[in-house]
Scaffold this active site. Structure first.
Site, short mmCIF file in Angstrom:
data_model
loop_
_atom_site.label_atom_id
_atom_site.label_comp_id
_atom_site.label_asym_id
_atom_site.label_seq_id
_atom_site.Cartn_x
_atom_site.Cartn_y
_atom_site.Cartn_z
N ASP A 133 -4.95 -0.51 -1.46
CA ASP A 133 -6.35 -0.94 -1.37
C ASP A 133 -6.95 -1.19 -2.75
OD1 ASP A 133 -5.87 -0.27 1.23
OD2 ASP A 133 -7.40 1.29 1.38
N ASP A 217 -11.36 -5.42 -1.98
CA ASP A 217 -10.29 -4.43 -1.95
C ASP A 217 -8.99 -5.21 -2.12
OD1 ASP A 217 -12.18 -2.49 -1.38
OD2 ASP A 217 -11.21 -1.79 0.46
N HIS A 266 -8.91 -5.26 5.34
CA HIS A 266 -7.53 -5.28 4.85
C HIS A 266 -6.65 -6.15 5.74
CE1 HIS A 266 -8.72 -1.14 3.07
NE2 HIS A 266 -9.27 -2.17 2.42
N ASP A 268 -3.39 -6.45 5.88
CA ASP A 268 -2.00 -6.09 6.18
C ASP A 268 -1.74 -5.48 7.55
OD1 ASP A 268 -3.38 -3.90 5.26
OD2 ASP A 268 -1.88 -3.25 3.81
N CYS A 370 -0.10 0.25 3.33
CA CYS A 370 -1.32 0.73 2.66
C CYS A 370 -1.03 1.92 1.74
CB CYS A 370 -2.34 1.23 3.67
SG CYS A 370 -2.95 0.03 4.83
#
Ligand code: ABU
Length: 385
Positions: A133, A217, A266, A268, A370
């Site tokens: 992150d 991020d 995020h 991912d 992450c």
């Protein structure tokens, strides 16, 4: 090893890979994509973590059933039992990585319950569990992301000893402009909206964060050599993406992707590139720009849903952490406790699964991708588009 220059044209997964670059091989930081052979990685830490204050920026991203937990626990350490179990599971992840020949580095332990004050706000912290992150590695450069939650304002401090070491050994080290994180950066009213309203607002380009100042991020960026894919999310705004684009310059193409997602945060667990021209796309979060990948000859795979009981304390994320996997190279994936369908998906792709059970670590908001930030992968800058 001496620097070397290459001009290369090869085909993998039907993708034309064109490269012309110089790789300073002696640099401790070097990673161009998500799948080249992994040599060194930072794995986060849950020790010292704190439940973030239930702020305007944070609240709308949390499922309503978890609101009482955050209202009660804000500013306090996460429950000891969960923290202990997650610590053990992450140690095991580190052991598996070492066993596979990867150098594992860890951040400092910091007490994130400590309250801090800036001219614009007062907050306590969160954790240093998810280096993905906060650190964006592009080639030989590590960019410290500015973040957008007040609880993450000082998160970079846990990684500073490593940053200094990499810098001394030759890495380029950049800290993106720190946002003030004043009230102007957030839409206070966002937590009042229903899921359906939030999806509509996202389609109009409206999220919890405003465009008051750049914020991002690092985990909202997914790297595939010269092409980097970013999403405008609740924690990454267009100014933040523009900052990355201008900072990296003409050598890279930054593409903005958008997904049908009620709480985008995020990329991912939504779109995870696992090989040259090979990506996992969350089947519940269709991508508006997917045709550009089909046209470029990419294979897009929709992973099966992870079967997990509804009372599992996924306080900070969706169940889609199952697709939040880490590639050791094009043919090996570290995947949390895969069920039969997930294992079969990887096997059908010719990828060997190395399982690791980090389900307690999931409670802190991230999966294997992450929890890690690849510092060094053996490979060169190429184009896959
Ligand atoms: N760390 C982000 C989790 C995102 C998601 O659950 O979809």
């Amino acid at each position: 090893l001496a620097n070397f220059s290459v001009n290369l044209l090869v085909r993998t997964h039907g993708i034309r890979r064109l490269s012309s670059t110089t790789q300073p091989d002696e640099c401790p930081v070097c990673s161009h994509n998500e799948w080249d052979p992994l040599e060194e990685v930072i794995v986060g830490r849950v020790e010292g973590s704190a439940v973030p204050p239930f702020s305007d920026a944070f609240k709308p991203m949390i499922e309503k059933r978890h609101w009482p937990f955050f209202e009660k626990m804000a500013g306090k350490p996460f429950p000891e039992e969960v923290t202990k179990k997650a610590t053990v599971q992450i140690e095991e992840l580190c052991n598996i990585l070492r066993h596979e020949g990867v150098t594992v580095r860890r951040p400092e332990i910091i007490d994130f319950t400590k309250v801090y004050e800036t001219p614009d706000f007062t907050s306590s912290g969160f954790h240093a569990a998810m280096p993905r992150d906060s650190l964006l590695v592009v080639g030989n450069e590590i960019i410290e992301a500015p973040m957008s939650w007040r609880s993450r304002f000082f998160e970079h401090r846990a990684f500073r000893p490593l940053m200094k070491e990499y810098f001394k050994k030759g890495a380029k080290w950049t800290a993106a402009p720190k946002p003030t994180m004043s009230d102007d950066l957030y839409k206070k009213e966002f937590s009042n909206f229903t899921d359906a309203e939030k999806i509509k607002l996202a389609e109009q380009g409206k999220f919890v964060t405003t465009e008051f100042e750049p914020c991002f991020d690092a985990a909202d960026f997914m790297r595939a050599g010269k092409d980097i894919f970013a999403q405008r999310s609740n924690v990454t705004n267009l100014m933040g993406i523009e900052w990355v684009k201008r900072h990296l310059g003409d050598k890279y193409n930054i593409h903005i992707l958008s997904f049908r997602d009620v709480n985008p945060i995020h990329i991912d667990s939504t779109f995870n590139i696992i090989g040259p021209g090979l990506a996992l796309l969350n089947p519940e979060r269709p991508c508006k720009q997917i045709d550009m990948f089909h046209k470029a000859g990419w294979k897009i795979v929709r992973p099966p849903v992870w079967v997990v009981s509804d009372d599992y304390p996924l306080w900070l994320s969706s169940k889609w952490l199952s697709m939040n996997v880490l590639m050791l190279d094009e043919k090996r994936v570290i995947c949390c406790d895969p069920d039969t369908a997930t294992r079969k998906m990887f096997e059908d792709l010719g990828i060997t699964v190395i399982p690791v059970d980090i389900r307690w670590a999931f409670c802190f908001g991230g999966g294997v991708h992450c929890w890690t930030s690849d510092i060094r992968r053996r490979g060169i800058l190429e184009s896959y588009f």
